[in-house]
Scaffold this active site. Structure first.
Site, PDB file in Angstrom:
ATOM      1  CD  GLU A  47      34.108  40.883  40.625  1.00 28.82           C
ATOM      2  OE1 GLU A  47      34.857  40.126  41.475  1.00 28.82           O
ATOM      3  OE2 GLU A  47      34.400  42.179  40.641  1.00 28.82           O
ATOM      4  CE  LYS A 116      38.429  39.866  41.946  1.00 30.86           C
ATOM      5  NZ  LYS A 116      37.264  40.603  42.513  1.00 30.86           N
ATOM      6  CB  CYS A 171      37.222  43.160  39.735  1.00 34.50           C
ATOM      7  SG  CYS A 171      36.587  44.864  40.536  1.00 34.50           S
TER       8      CYS A 171
END
Length: 638
Positions: A47, A116, A171
């Site tokens: 990330e 995200k 994540c």
């Protein structure tokens, strides 16, 4: 699919410098090049790795954002000559919003930007200070000089191999109650890639590993997790670069803590698709956004992935002991329930001194003990015939004595000879009639003794014999309850060995000698008192047949793929011609002998592979083996 469904994927952690996009791009570029040289088809980086995850308020700086975009554009241009799909993390600003994105690109084309969805803002995380969550609907953007879409839950499908369909989540998206990967998998994604920056604290690695492994199991997918590592700021946190590659509940590879570089593994997309088809509780989602296509020439793969030589047998000694205890308990519990239901307090077991009948007797003893029934209610019967040796007969007598069960000897030679005279068979011709007459005579004796004693005949045949049809129809293939019916031959040996270790003393010595005895039906006369008829010389090694059986029934793999996997697994033990010979034999016998499996007695299922006609395997007895045999005949034997 090319390569029999196998695909090499990678997770990579570069050594970065915070806010140095030029240096970071160079580190990523080197790993991309290495991955391409190693035949990797999909790779994921951490990330925000083009800038570093720990840039803090620098994420609002235009200089940093522009440098990250330039670096990504250079990586995309370099990828034009690579045959892989790559995912790289960076910040990207559009309008009033700044997004934490994973750029997905392949062969010089930016396929999309996955943003995200879940922005953590608790404990050590304060991403909401900088980033907006992914928009609910994809928005068209221009980035790196290319028009693309930015959004969430985007999937990317390879036009050259439809099973190779990729989904990306970032994540925290994995750590929430309903991860985006669940929906992407239901929309067809078989490979899930996660660029992550998960800091390291005590106990977190085990939790992270479980999370990745379990998600791959729930989704029948391959899951690659790339973690931030060396170079991230250590002002408050430490990042260990814990990269993970998982498939269907198993960790295939992971990085050592506090290292950088590539972690690769071969995943089996064909297996994953088969697992989804097999589970009728799996539900595909239709009507979502169309997959984004990409074109990729998959490289020829030389398999490096190991396959269990004995897929029915755990490789870890502790796991094996636990598995053996559980299987013996399952077998005994099944028989216990049948005895209690019928009210029967007697059992008859044909005890030859071989592995299968030994296991059946051990299970029967366990069931009687569980019901608090006297072991003398078990009648072990040895029935010496034309091929019986003193070794096996002696071991049968000792075993029955040490276990405290009733025992009797019923020689079958005269009865079978009389039968030969009745049907006009020459006893000097040792053909199938000569052999099967003995097996049927033994079964008749057992059934009649069971009637005399008001008991059940306990079957001894195992799963491997059922698969090959290595049993006499209306002979040893028939019983009133078949305790070994779903236990393969390679596992029978370990179960008896486990029982020997648990018992100790004289019983252990007898069981170990039984283990050391060649597998044989003992239907042909011995030579100088030694077993002359060895099963594995006639039908092939059971370790090969159990390998074939597992991968055919468990995953529906085609013969050519099983052959390829066997070549790798048994290299140095069997040559290609031997593996091919017994694989051909396996398919020929498996199809031809289905009629024996269509009328099997009841028996407990103990593993994922079983052949009960009432549950696990329903196949017409007259199904043709032509397609499978022709595929084998078309192979080029190495």
């Amino acid at each position: 699919m090319k390569n029999d469904g196998f695909l090499r994927i990678a997770a990579a952690t570069p050594h970065i410098r915070v806010a140095d996009c030029v240096s970071n791009k160079a580190a990523i570029s080197a790993l991309l090049r290495a991955a391409n040289e190693q035949g990797v088809s999909a790779i994921v980086f951490p990330e925000l790795c083009l800038t570093g995850y720990t840039c803090g308020d620098l994420f609002h700086d235009t200089t940093l954002l522009q440098a990250a975009e330039r670096a990504l554009q250079e990586l995309i241009e370099e990828s034009a000559s690579y045959h892989l799909l790559a995912v790289v993390g960076l910040p990207a600003a559009f309008g009033a919003s700044l997004y934490n994105v994973a750029a997905v690109f392949c062969r010089g084309k930016l396929l999309g930007l996955t943003a995200k969805s879940h922005i953590p803002n608790y404990s050590e995380f304060y991403e909401a200070r900088h980033f907006s969550p992914a928009p609910d609907t994809p928005i068209p953007v221009t980035f790196c000089g290319q028009e693309t879409l930015l959004g969430r839950e985007r999937i990317y499908s390879c036009a050259d191999a439809p099973e190779f369909t990729v989904g990306v989540e970032i994540c925290e998206d994995l750590w929430v109650p309903e991860p985006p990967s669940s929906r992407m998998a239901q929309c067809g994604a078989t490979v899930l890639l996660n660029p992550s920056a998960s800091d390291e604290v005590i106990g977190k690695a085990n939790y992270r590993r479980s999370l990745v492994r379990d998600q791959s199991a729930r989704l029948f997918c391959a899951y690659a997790y790339a973690d931030a590592g060396e170079g991230e700021s250590s002002t408050d946190l430490v990042f260990a670069g814990h990269d993970l590659l998982a498939e269907n509940g198993a960790i295939l590879a992971e990085s050592q803590p506090f290292t950088t570089g590539l972690v690769t593994a071969e995943v089996d997309l064909q297996r994953l698709v088969q697992e989804r088809r097999r589970a009728n509780t799996w539900a595909d989602r239709f009507g979502g956004p169309a997959p984004i296509p990409f074109s990729l020439s998959l490289p020829d793969l030389t398999l490096t992935r190991p396959f269990a030589r004995l897929p029915f047998v755990p490789q870890d000694a502790q796991d094996l002991s636990g598995r053996c205890e559980m299987i013996l308990h399952l077998q005994a519990s099944g028989l216990k329930t049948r005895l209690a239901h019928t009210g029967v307090q007697h059992a008859v077991v044909g005890l030859s001194g071989g592995l299968d009948s030994t296991l059946a007797l051990l299970v029967t003893v366990r069931a009687f003990d569980a019901l608090s029934l006297p072991r003398k209610g078990i009648l072990a019967v040895t029935m010496p015939g034309f091929g019986t040796t003193g070794r096996t007969k002696g071991n049968a007598e000792k075993l029955a004595e040490l276990l405290g069960v009733d025992f009797c000897t019923v020689p079958i030679g005269d009865a079978v000879s009389g039968h030969f005279q009745d049907i006009g068979h020459d006893p000097t011709v040792h053909d199938v009639t000569y052999e099967n007459a003995q097996a049927r005579e033994r079964t008749q004796i057992l059934m009649d003794l069971a009637n005399q004693n008001g008991g059940l005949v306990i079957g001894t045949g195992d799963l491997s014999e059922l698969a090959l049809g290595w049993a006499t129809y209306n002979g040893d293939h028939m019983s009133m309850y078949a305790v070994n019916a779903s236990v393969p031959k390679t596992l029978v040996r370990h179960l008896v060995h486990y029982a020997a270790q648990q018992s100790g003393g004289a019983l252990c010595e007898v069981l170990e000698d039984i283990l050391d005895t060649p597998v044989s039906p003992e239907l042909l006369p011995p030579v100088d008192g030694v077993i002359s008829q060895k099963t594995e010389s006639l039908v092939g090694p059971y370790e090969l047949h159990d390998f074939f059986l597992y991968h055919m029934l468990r995953f529906g793999f085609p013969p050519s793929k099983i052959y390829r996997m066997a070549l790798r697994t048994f290299s140095g033990t069997y040559d290609a011609a031997t593996i091919y010979k017994w694989l051909y034999t396996f398919y020929r016998r498996f199809f031809a002998q289905q009629f024996k499996r269509s009328c099997l007695p009841d028996g407990p299922k103990v593993g994922t592979v079983a052949l009960s006609p009432r549950g696990d395997w329903r196949m017409p007895s007259d199904a043709s083996a032509r397609l499978w045999l022709e595929e084998l005949e078309a192979l080029s034997i190495e």
